[in-house]
Design a protein around this motif. Sequence first.
Motif, short mmCIF file in Angstrom:
data_model
loop_
_atom_site.label_atom_id
_atom_site.label_comp_id
_atom_site.label_asym_id
_atom_site.label_seq_id
_atom_site.Cartn_x
_atom_site.Cartn_y
_atom_site.Cartn_z
N GLY A 166 0.82 -1.19 0.00
CA GLY A 166 0.00 0.00 0.00
C GLY A 166 0.86 1.24 0.00
N PRO A 167 0.29 2.41 0.16
CA PRO A 167 1.06 3.67 0.13
C PRO A 167 2.00 3.76 1.31
CG PRO A 167 -1.18 4.07 0.87
CD PRO A 167 -1.15 2.65 0.41
N ALA A 168 3.12 4.36 1.07
CA ALA A 168 4.09 4.58 2.14
C ALA A 168 4.24 6.08 2.35
CB ALA A 168 5.43 3.95 1.78
N GLY A 169 5.16 6.41 3.21
CA GLY A 169 5.39 7.82 3.47
C GLY A 169 6.29 8.44 2.42
N PRO A 170 6.79 9.64 2.67
CA PRO A 170 7.63 10.33 1.69
C PRO A 170 8.88 9.52 1.35
CG PRO A 170 6.94 11.80 3.47
CD PRO A 170 6.56 10.42 3.88
N ALA A 171 9.24 9.51 0.06
CA ALA A 171 10.40 8.76 -0.40
C ALA A 171 11.61 9.68 -0.50
CB ALA A 171 10.12 8.10 -1.74
N GLY A 172 12.77 9.13 -0.16
CA GLY A 172 14.01 9.86 -0.31
C GLY A 172 14.56 9.70 -1.72
N PRO A 173 15.79 10.17 -1.96
CA PRO A 173 16.40 10.05 -3.28
C PRO A 173 16.68 8.59 -3.63
CG PRO A 173 18.01 10.84 -1.68
CD PRO A 173 16.68 10.85 -1.00
N GLU A 174 16.71 8.31 -4.93
CA GLU A 174 17.00 6.95 -5.37
C GLU A 174 18.44 6.58 -5.05
OE1 GLU A 174 15.32 5.13 -9.12
OE2 GLU A 174 17.45 5.28 -9.69
N ARG A 175 18.63 5.36 -4.60
CA ARG A 175 19.96 4.85 -4.29
C ARG A 175 20.19 3.57 -5.10
NH1 ARG A 175 20.12 4.37 2.13
NH2 ARG A 175 22.36 4.04 1.71
N THR A 176 21.43 3.15 -5.21
CA THR A 176 21.76 1.94 -5.96
C THR A 176 22.58 0.99 -5.11
OG1 THR A 176 23.77 2.92 -6.89
CG2 THR A 176 21.72 3.12 -8.18
N LEU A 177 22.41 -0.31 -5.40
CA LEU A 177 23.18 -1.36 -4.74
C LEU A 177 23.70 -2.28 -5.83
CD1 LEU A 177 24.13 -2.99 -2.25
CD2 LEU A 177 21.87 -4.10 -2.23
N GLU A 178 25.02 -2.34 -5.99
CA GLU A 178 25.65 -3.26 -6.92
C GLU A 178 25.97 -4.56 -6.19
OE1 GLU A 178 29.08 -1.24 -8.39
OE2 GLU A 178 27.96 -0.19 -9.96
N CYS A 179 25.93 -5.67 -6.93
CA CYS A 179 26.16 -6.96 -6.29
C CYS A 179 26.62 -7.97 -7.32
CB CYS A 179 24.87 -7.44 -5.61
SG CYS A 179 23.46 -7.55 -6.73
N GLU A 180 26.95 -9.16 -6.84
CA GLU A 180 27.31 -10.27 -7.73
C GLU A 180 26.08 -11.11 -8.06
OE1 GLU A 180 30.45 -10.68 -8.90
OE2 GLU A 180 31.01 -8.85 -7.83
N TYR A 181 25.22 -11.29 -7.06
CA TYR A 181 23.99 -12.06 -7.25
C TYR A 181 22.86 -11.39 -6.49
CZ TYR A 181 26.48 -15.99 -9.37
OH TYR A 181 27.22 -16.78 -10.21
N VAL A 182 21.63 -11.65 -6.95
CA VAL A 182 20.42 -11.14 -6.30
C VAL A 182 19.60 -12.34 -5.83
CG1 VAL A 182 18.30 -9.80 -6.54
CG2 VAL A 182 20.38 -9.12 -7.81
N ALA A 183 19.19 -12.31 -4.57
CA ALA A 183 18.29 -13.32 -4.02
C ALA A 183 16.92 -12.69 -3.84
CB ALA A 183 18.82 -13.84 -2.68
N GLY A 184 15.96 -13.13 -4.65
CA GLY A 184 14.61 -12.59 -4.58
C GLY A 184 13.77 -13.34 -3.57
N CYS A 185 13.56 -12.73 -2.41
CA CYS A 185 12.79 -13.35 -1.32
C CYS A 185 11.61 -12.45 -0.94
CB CYS A 185 13.69 -13.56 -0.10
SG CYS A 185 15.18 -14.53 -0.42
N ASP A 186 11.04 -11.75 -1.92
CA ASP A 186 10.06 -10.71 -1.64
C ASP A 186 8.66 -11.04 -2.12
OD1 ASP A 186 11.16 -10.57 -4.20
OD2 ASP A 186 10.91 -8.42 -4.38
N GLY A 187 8.33 -12.32 -2.26
CA GLY A 187 6.96 -12.71 -2.51
C GLY A 187 6.54 -12.62 -3.97
N SER A 188 5.33 -13.07 -4.23
CA SER A 188 4.86 -13.19 -5.60
C SER A 188 4.49 -11.85 -6.23
CB SER A 188 3.65 -14.13 -5.66
OG SER A 188 2.58 -13.64 -4.88
N TYR A 189 4.38 -10.79 -5.43
CA TYR A 189 4.08 -9.47 -5.95
C TYR A 189 5.31 -8.55 -5.91
CZ TYR A 189 -0.84 -10.80 -5.48
OH TYR A 189 -2.04 -11.44 -5.58
N GLY A 190 6.48 -9.10 -5.60
CA GLY A 190 7.64 -8.27 -5.36
C GLY A 190 8.41 -7.87 -6.60
#
Length: 417
Positions: A166-190
């Motif tokens: 649902g809606p959240a509060g005010p968002a800050g500036p966009e940030r980035t995260l570089e990596c070697e691998y991504v583990a998607g553990c954020d559900g079927s709507y993520g």
Amino acid sequence: MRTTVAIIGAGPAGLLLARLLHRAGVDCVVLEARDRAYVERRQRAGMLEQGAADVLRECGAGDRLDREGLVHRGFELRFEGEAHRVDLPSLTGGRTVTLYPQTEVVKDLIALQLADGPPLLFGARVVAVEKTDGEQPLIRFVTEEPDGTDRTDGTDGTDGAEGPSGPAGPAGPERTLECEYVAGCDGSYGASRRALPPGAVRMHARTYPYSWLGILADVAPSSDELLLAGHERGFALHSMRTPALSRLYIQVPNGTSPGDWPDDRIWDELDVRLAAGGWRLQRGPVLTKSVSGLRSQVIEPMRHGRLLLAGDAAHIVPPSAAKGLNLAFGDVVTMARAFTHWHRSGSTSLIDRYSDNCLRRVWQAQAFSHEMTTLLHTPPGADAYDRAMQLTRLRRLTGPTAAAAELAENYAGAPLI
């Protein structure tokens, strides 16, 4: 920011993976869209197979589990007014299951991570997962302030993923995260699921033609173990949250509203469906009431490039066999082994086999969950023939047969470590 493994989602799967990687010396960062208070209130099922409980103990999260968890050595199947107990240790070589709410698992893992673990960023909403086909995936995220809205959906008995945030509060500036691998553990709507290119994976899905109406009641459980009833009027389940709180469910048609069922009607129906001999169901004040649909999903493969999916991001099971949380733990144990092997040897052989290794277990759990669902639920339009076939299957599972042992083995689950 830069790390080795970026973990999206601070549910039990993402938190356990972070703990396992940290103990193996593999750098990781966890990004969670919600705030800590929300994550620690998020209610879900909590039946741990012995393998899942052993993993929590092994990673240092077993103290409260061992103090407060309710160890079950069996469960009852009820039909035709009779109770048939399935004794797990005698049929599985000593294995048991433990009722310990997922909420508490998450609290324990968060406390460990914040005290001694890799970075865990709450309120970090992922807006894009990029370059998963390359050597250095990139995650774009924004940090958001909580808006004070309690978005807890109250469906704490199912294994299904929650809907879009649902809606959240005010968002800050966009940030980035570089990596070697991504583990998607954020559900079927993520964001992990959304990052899959069209045509990169196959989706297998099934929606069942009935739902569960669940209640949390302020009354001590009427049984020390779970009771699963296959009644001609529909499925019923007697479970518990704590020694003082009962959790109960009945099968209802899809589209049912909780308001269609006053408290007395629910208790009356539970009395009918769970009846066996002289056993009596104790009633009490209903604290929460909700309706949840039943569905199955499997993503094949569970990996695309350097993005690996786990838990609800990769598969959903109906709650009838309580496999969702345990499957998620199996995924991340397998993933942690693969990343650790790569980190120490430079070989991607286990990462390359991650999806195949997981899917064998996932489809086995899907088959068992489907079997338990169709075994105990009455489909719309069922007739006397359908009921006779259902009762025949139930009798076969409650006799001294190989099928009974297979039922116990699947219910208790296989070791993970």
